[in-house]
Design an enzyme around this catalytic site. Structure first.
Site, mmCIF file in Angstrom:
data_model
loop_
_atom_site.group_PDB
_atom_site.id
_atom_site.type_symbol
_atom_site.label_atom_id
_atom_site.label_comp_id
_atom_site.label_asym_id
_atom_site.label_seq_id
_atom_site.Cartn_x
_atom_site.Cartn_y
_atom_site.Cartn_z
ATOM 1 N N CYS A 126 0.849 -1.194 0.000
ATOM 2 C CA CYS A 126 0.000 0.000 0.000
ATOM 3 C C CYS A 126 0.884 1.245 0.000
ATOM 4 C CB CYS A 126 -0.912 0.028 1.219
ATOM 5 S SG CYS A 126 -2.273 -1.138 1.122
ATOM 6 N N GLN A 127 0.456 2.226 -0.755
ATOM 7 C CA GLN A 127 1.174 3.493 -0.842
ATOM 8 C C GLN A 127 1.131 4.224 0.494
ATOM 9 O OE1 GLN A 127 -0.282 5.805 -4.114
ATOM 10 N NE2 GLN A 127 0.389 7.724 -3.250
#
Length: 140
Positions: free
Chosen positions: A51-52
């Site tokens: 996930c960013q």
């Protein structure tokens, strides 16, 4: 309520909105209603890889079903995880493992996300299914 019934509700909910600005606002609002993960579970091992933004996910077995709590430091991501928890929390590990995630394509969410957010979405689903697999193996 079964996962399929919940997914049908989500598809109906998203069909009420005319455009993606409204749908993203709905996601943000969902994120605001997310029952927050207890601070003791905001640990590196509960962070979803891929996930960013930071996303923490925790699962507990309550009477044979998995109950998830989560949090994120990004408002859209928080809405996405809230949507997934609405779908998969309070379900049996087997139901989670058997569940399709086609509803995400049906509502058009993945197509609206940046590549990094789309990868994060896939990572969230994988982590939810990994928890289900782990709890199922533990109970067998």
């Amino acid at each position: 309520m079964t996962i399929t019934e919940i997914q049908a509700e989500i598809i109906d909910d998203f069909s009420l909105f005319d455009d993606w600005d409204e749908r993203f606002q709905y996601l943000i609002d969902l994120g605001k209603t997310l029952p927050l993960i207890d601070e003791q579970y905001k640990l590196p091992e509960n962070t979803i890889k891929g996930c960013q933004s930071n996303v923490w996910l925790h699962a507990e077995n309550e009477q044979g079903t998995l109950v998830f709590t989560a949090d994120s430091d990004a408002i859209i991501t928080k809405g996405i995880i809230a949507l997934l928890l609405r779908t998969f929390s309070h379900q049996t590990p087997q139901a989670i493992l058997d569940a399709s995630t086609d509803f995400i394509d049906t509502i058009g969410l993945k197509a609206q996300l940046s590549p990094t957010r789309a990868n994060g979405l896939v990572s969230m689903i994988k982590q939810i299914k990994m928890y289900a697999l782990a709890y199922q193996a533990k109970n067998n």
